[in-house]
Design an enzyme around this catalytic site. Structure first.
Site, mmCIF file in Angstrom:
data_model
loop_
_atom_site.group_PDB
_atom_site.id
_atom_site.type_symbol
_atom_site.label_atom_id
_atom_site.label_comp_id
_atom_site.label_asym_id
_atom_site.label_seq_id
_atom_site.Cartn_x
_atom_site.Cartn_y
_atom_site.Cartn_z
ATOM 1 N N GLN B 255 -4.120 -11.366 0.361
ATOM 2 C CA GLN B 255 -4.101 -10.570 -0.690
ATOM 3 C C GLN B 255 -3.808 -11.056 -1.918
ATOM 4 O OE1 GLN B 255 -2.867 -6.820 -0.751
ATOM 5 N NE2 GLN B 255 -3.402 -7.358 -2.909
ATOM 6 N N HIS B 258 -7.463 -10.755 -3.814
ATOM 7 C CA HIS B 258 -8.262 -10.067 -5.187
ATOM 8 C C HIS B 258 -8.014 -10.437 -6.326
ATOM 9 C CE1 HIS B 258 -9.107 -6.506 -1.777
ATOM 10 N NE2 HIS B 258 -7.550 -7.298 -1.145
ATOM 11 N N GLU B 322 3.048 -1.916 -1.169
ATOM 12 C CA GLU B 322 1.566 -1.115 -0.862
ATOM 13 C C GLU B 322 1.243 -1.616 0.288
ATOM 14 O OE1 GLU B 322 -1.672 -2.461 -2.961
ATOM 15 O OE2 GLU B 322 -3.264 -1.039 -2.508
ATOM 16 N N HIS B 323 1.384 -2.683 0.325
ATOM 17 C CA HIS B 323 1.206 -3.590 2.016
ATOM 18 C C HIS B 323 2.662 -3.751 2.214
ATOM 19 C CE1 HIS B 323 -3.067 -2.757 -0.210
ATOM 20 N NE2 HIS B 323 -3.545 -2.762 1.015
ATOM 21 N N ASP B 356 -7.013 -2.359 5.502
ATOM 22 C CA ASP B 356 -8.485 -2.023 4.448
ATOM 23 C C ASP B 356 -9.597 -1.889 4.667
ATOM 24 O OD1 ASP B 356 -6.197 -3.148 2.691
ATOM 25 O OD2 ASP B 356 -6.724 -4.991 2.882
ATOM 26 N N HIS B 415 12.271 42.260 -13.486
ATOM 27 C CA HIS B 415 11.576 41.944 -13.034
ATOM 28 C C HIS B 415 12.484 42.897 -11.048
ATOM 29 C CE1 HIS B 415 10.896 38.402 -14.625
ATOM 30 N NE2 HIS B 415 10.500 37.660 -13.177
#
Lengths: 425, 425
Positions: B255, B258, B322-323, B356, B415
């Site tokens: 991670q 990145h 996220e993960h 991934d 209606h």
């Protein structure tokens, strides 16, 4: 109503244009209200209740006792109708449940997908001249089925500090967990940021006026998810000679009574039907309680007479209506070719009002052309789909080289390393 | 890495805070680019290609011949890995297909729900030091399965006006219909408004830098839907004494590579594991090609030593990663109690890099805590669920009184009238 006969397809975009939504003017005012609620919490809500709703609130939350009393005051005939509608909505939304998915992609590589409820949701129910309890059903029922733990409902109080009885009745029936006496942008702020009395929610649902719409859009940028962008309600009717002009006229008018910014459009391949619908609209308009409002709206509405069935369908796809009524012979053949609409009403005995209240489908639908990319509210709207993967040593041995090759080609060495180290020994 | 031992739950929110995303500074610049693309179309894209990418473009679209040539240049080993990953992704996303739903709510009242593909989608694939062809797989494969008619891909060209071979290879493999040499906010503008060469799309997907992120947010306010709000990538690992410290360290580092704004968090109930992971991170860091980048990011990362399994799970739900990697004994028991995450990786042999690239799940996932309300990209992301109702005369006779009662209680006379007129004779 204005009748356009065989309009050039090059002009459709212009002829189908919706009223522009002008938000720039009120945006600073909405931003100020949101900032105020974020800074001052309950105190700001009470202050806005006084200023904007004319209500002196001692407690922002509706008490169980208030609900008990409201429930006893609801006309039993209405209570029964609400229960029957709720039952249909519940059944159709419960049928939408996702059972989950499991797939062994390769031996030892198992992928799963499951639906998990959003934990805390916020529902906005507008106030105004009449209590929109049907919106409570449409939002709270799927939230409860999804399994949301906290279902917060905000609605503006009247001058005596009360929320209308049928709204409280519907909220209790559908499992709302907190009812807040707050409306407008301040209610959206409360659900976006949380206050002493109002939990911060994860996603906000529901219609509202321009202040509510702009507030939802602003808070969605960084604080909370929203159901969808909002715009005025609209209907498109596709009708041929198999349709009944009286029914078509009634459907156009039931859209028109929502107000002057709502749109009602008829597309037909029959000039005869077009002129009969026009006459019927004039005739029926006389008998409506909201005839002033409807007349103003109907003046903006349009009839397109096009050359054939295919053009009707193309026009419907170009417009991407919130509500699309298909009053054609062999209606399913046409409906199958519709690529964009919120909800579709099939045949001569399916008025839009059926879906608005009681058929079981949701009435919170994408307007303003957003049907090209958004679904109406449904059970999924209150859940997220989480994916899971479980790989055995053997599975990783099979997949490892693929992962390493791709990671290295993307220059992500540590990604490759995380595989390598597991297979080293 | 900073180790927090038994932090007070009252401080969790502060300790789990993500880096603030500061967008105000670049917003005016992005707005100017979007306005320019809206006004000048292709001409603006070519000009930005020159200014920002250093490329002299004669044609904005990649030609079939360019793709042919790119395909022949891709290393066969990489091509094969991409094909295998694509196969897994295809199978898992195809399994997500919704068969449709039909329910007769009452005799003569039939509700249906169907998935209909979004017609035109736009995929953004970032440029940069390495070609992110995996993102092409993750976005184009479900778009093709959904049945989207036009799949537009934008990616910035290099100085010679080319898009990297593996991206073109993946795009052809996955059925992309148009590849555009444009990146940044200008590419988002092109897909939002359309230009001479680029079709206006209905929904834009994909990651990008801050300019892309802000541009997506701005166009989503009134022009086009987007997949989800974006933020830096992140991982949380839950690990106990059954975990392998080397594997955990490798996952944190994958991670971290990145970039410095990505987050890697470990929550464990084992102080021993915590200190071993810390040592392993230092040791493995030495061997990474991106060790500088990873070291900077790892410095911001955190280890939480908490008192038990329940606290690990609570921490994971508070963070909404996220993960989420679950390296615990009986991992499914824990995973079943996770209420918020993008994708979950189960057990010791399931590194994040598997998801991934190649396990079959999607890697386009909600970051920055948005997992509380958003799903990752999946097949549904490329479709809308349209509802249909079909009511017979008999069905309307049964339901009519409920609709009329509710409509009149909401003050919507027309209606009620739309039902009444159908049942009159």
């Amino acid at each position: 109503m204005h009748i356009y006969t065989n309009p050039d397809p090059a002009q459709w975009a212009e002829l189908l244009r919706r009223p522009q939504i002008e938000q720039a003017v009120i945006r600073p005012r909405v931003e100020a209200i949101l900032d105020d609620v974020r800074a001052h919490g309950d105190w700001a809500l009470i202050r806005y209740g006084r200023q904007l709703d004319g209500a002196e609130l001692t407690d922002l939350l509706v008490s169980p006792r208030e609900i008990d009393q409201a429930v006893t005051r609801v006309d039993p005939v209405l209570a029964d109708a609400i229960r029957q509608a709720a039952d249909n909505i519940e059944r159709f939304h419960r049928a939408q449940a996702f059972a989950g998915l499991e797939l062994e992609v390769l031996p030892g590589v198992v992928c799963r997908q499951r639906s998990v409820p959003i934990q805390t949701v916020g529902l906005y129910v507008p106030g105004g001249s009449a209590p929109l309890f049907s919106t409570v059903l449409m939002l709270a029922i799927p939230a409860r089925i999804a399994g949301c733990r906290e279902i917060v409902l905000c609605s503006p109080p009247d001058r005596r500090g009360n929320i209308a009885d049928p709204i409280l009745f519907a909220a209790r029936l559908c499992g709302v967990t907190k009812i807040v006496k707050a409306g407008g942008a301040q209610a959206i702020g409360a659900m976006a940021y949380g206050t002493e009395s109002v939990p911060k929610t994860d996603k906000i649902f529901g219609p509202g006026n321009q202040y509510v719409t702009v507030a939802k859009q602003l808070v969605s940028l960084s604080d909370v998810a929203i159901d969808m962008p909002a715009g005025p309600s609209e209907v498109m009717v596709l009708a041929d000679d198999s349709a009944d002009a009286r029914f078509v006229a009634a459907d156009l008018l039931s859209q028109a009574e929502h107000g002057p910014d709502s749109q009602a459009i008829l597309a037909t391949d029959s000039a005869r039907l077009a002129s009969r619908v026009e006459q019927e609209v004039e005739r029926q308009l006389q008998h409506l309680s909201r005839s002033g409002l409807a007349a103003e709206s109907i003046a903006n509405s349009r009839i397109f007479v096009v050359k054939d069935r295919q053009e009707m369908i193309s026009l419907a796809n170009a417009y991407a209506a919130e509500h699309l009524i298909v009053s054609l012979h062999d209606p399913w053949e046409a409906a199958d070719r519709i690529t964009a609409a919120g909800s579709i009403f099939i045949g001569n005995f399916t008025p839009e009002s059926a879906g608005d209240y009681a058929s079981g489908t949701n009435h919170t639908l994408p307007t303003h052309g957003w049907a090209v990319s958004f679904s109406g509210v449904n059970l999924d709207s209150f859940m997220r789909k989480i994916t899971y993967q479980e790989i055995s040593r053997r599975g990783l041995e099979q997949l490892g080289e693929v992962i390493r090759t791709m990671a290295l080609a993307e220059g992500l060495d540590a990604h490759a390393h995380a595989v390598r180290i597991r297979l080293e020994e």
